[in-house]
Write a protein that holds these residues in place. Structure first.
Motif, short mmCIF file in Angstrom:
data_model
loop_
_atom_site.label_atom_id
_atom_site.label_comp_id
_atom_site.label_asym_id
_atom_site.label_seq_id
_atom_site.Cartn_x
_atom_site.Cartn_y
_atom_site.Cartn_z
N ALA A 208 0.83 -1.20 0.00
CA ALA A 208 0.00 0.00 0.00
C ALA A 208 0.86 1.25 0.00
CB ALA A 208 -0.94 0.00 1.20
N ALA A 209 1.99 1.20 0.72
CA ALA A 209 2.91 2.34 0.72
C ALA A 209 3.54 2.55 -0.65
CB ALA A 209 4.00 2.12 1.77
N ALA A 210 3.71 1.45 -1.40
CA ALA A 210 4.34 1.53 -2.73
C ALA A 210 3.33 1.82 -3.83
CB ALA A 210 5.07 0.22 -3.03
N ASP A 211 2.06 1.52 -3.62
CA ASP A 211 1.05 1.68 -4.66
C ASP A 211 -0.20 2.32 -4.06
OD1 ASP A 211 -0.71 1.55 -6.75
OD2 ASP A 211 -0.65 -0.64 -6.97
N GLU A 212 -0.43 3.56 -4.41
CA GLU A 212 -1.56 4.29 -3.84
C GLU A 212 -2.91 3.80 -4.39
OE1 GLU A 212 -1.49 8.07 -6.97
OE2 GLU A 212 -0.87 8.35 -4.87
N LYS A 213 -2.89 2.95 -5.40
CA LYS A 213 -4.12 2.41 -5.96
C LYS A 213 -4.61 1.16 -5.21
CE LYS A 213 -5.10 5.19 -9.39
NZ LYS A 213 -6.40 5.95 -9.44
N LEU A 214 -3.79 0.64 -4.32
CA LEU A 214 -4.20 -0.54 -3.56
C LEU A 214 -5.25 -0.16 -2.54
CD1 LEU A 214 -2.04 -3.36 -2.07
CD2 LEU A 214 -3.66 -2.17 -0.61
N VAL A 215 -6.32 -0.96 -2.46
CA VAL A 215 -7.33 -0.83 -1.42
C VAL A 215 -7.55 -2.20 -0.80
CG1 VAL A 215 -8.48 1.15 -2.47
CG2 VAL A 215 -9.22 -1.15 -3.07
N GLY A 216 -7.87 -2.22 0.48
CA GLY A 216 -8.08 -3.47 1.19
C GLY A 216 -9.53 -3.62 1.61
#
Length: 304
Positions: A15-23
């Motif tokens: 998530a820190a590396a990819d702002e498009k990740l959502v959980g």
């Protein structure tokens, strides 16, 4: 370190590396290892409550809008959202990552929580990639691999701890659809999927057998399967999943498709619901510990 902790750490790092990740979780934040993620990335964390169907449809919608959803879900609860997995995610070939916890037997939680069927019901779905990590570091690598794919993926791991392999901090990926040879032996080749690698290696020491860490249930490493079939008298598939339609069935289908006749032995969960018990004892009862593998392989080779 447990596989759940491996997932939780990976989720925060990616998530820190990819702002498009959502959980996304269907009311299993703590059990799925998402507490730290929820605290660090509250705007990208969604608990949809006990609504597995909505979790997957919501993930599909986010994927359509350019996000990279990660759905943390127990294997047994994913069964409730099978329609949404097919119709909302797979048909559209959307990049949704299923982080499937509790794959295989779950000890005291019993039949209602055992992830006995996911390899069977996932591998038949078009566009799906299905991975089974054999240790903690491989789990992290597979999660990174899945996140970088542009299609539906599943990383399926067991409850509890792995064999104790150190986890690297980088976000390294693996070659898709490729297994690895872990031990060279004679006559017998054991094709291990996920959690079954460790007991397979123990059994192989007593049998002087070859062992492959298959890694991928779909796409299957057919090149490796065919090579092992040519070089060994018996192929043994082992998985912590029901034998019917599982990873072993994928191996049998591969051999049939290529017209290769080989002696096969499929080891996995029996065609029954497994009740409560200590995890290692349940595996032993199902013949999925090293001793059980040695017995089954010995019986199969004696018939030859």
């Amino acid at each position: 370190m447990t596989y759940t902790q491996v997932f939780g750490n990976w989720l925060c790092d990616m998530a820190a590396a990819d702002e498009k990740l959502v959980g996304i979780t269907p009311a299993m934040c703590d059990g799925s290892g998402m507490v730290e993620f929820a605290e660090k990335f509250p705007q990208r964390y969604f608990d949809v409550g006990i609504a597995e169907q909505h979790a997957l449809t919501f993930a599909a919608g986010l994927a359509c809008d350019g996000y990279k959803p990660v759905v943390a879900i127990y294997s047994t609860f994913l069964q409730r959202a099978y329609d949404q997995l097919i119709h909302d995610i797979a048909i559209q070939n959307l990049p949704v990552l299923l982080a499937i916890d509790r794959g295989g037997l779950v000890g005291a939680d019993g039949a209602t929580h055992a992830g006995s069927f996911d390899l069977s019901f996932l591998r038949c779905i078009p566009n799906m990639t299905v991975m089974t990590p054999a240790d903690e570091n491989e789990c992290r690598q597979m999660l990174s691999t899945a996140h970088r794919m542009n299609s539906p993926t599943a990383v399926r791991y067991p409850r509890g701890g792995g064999p104790g392999v150190a986890v690297q901090k980088d976000l390294q990926t693996l070659a898709i659809g490729k297994g690895e040879l872990r031990r060279s032996g004679k006559k017998v080749a054991i094709l291990a999927f996920g959690s079954m690698l460790a007991p397979a290696l123990d059994a192989a020491e007593k049998l002087d057998a070859t062992v492959a860490n298959m890694r991928f249930v779909k796409p299957l490493d057919e090149e490796l399967v065919l090579k092992l079939a040519r070089e060994h008298a018996l192929l043994v598939t082992v998985e912590e999943n029901t034998v019917q339609g599982g990873a072993g069935s994928a191996v049998a289908e591969c051999l049939a498709r290529h017209g290769v006749a080989a002696q096969l032995l499929h080891l996995g969960l029996p065609d029954q619901f497994i009740e409560q018990g200590e995890h290692m004892q349940l595996l032993a009862d199902c013949g999925l510990d090293a001793a059980g593998m040695v017995r089954a392989i010995g019986a199969a080779t004696a018939k030859k």
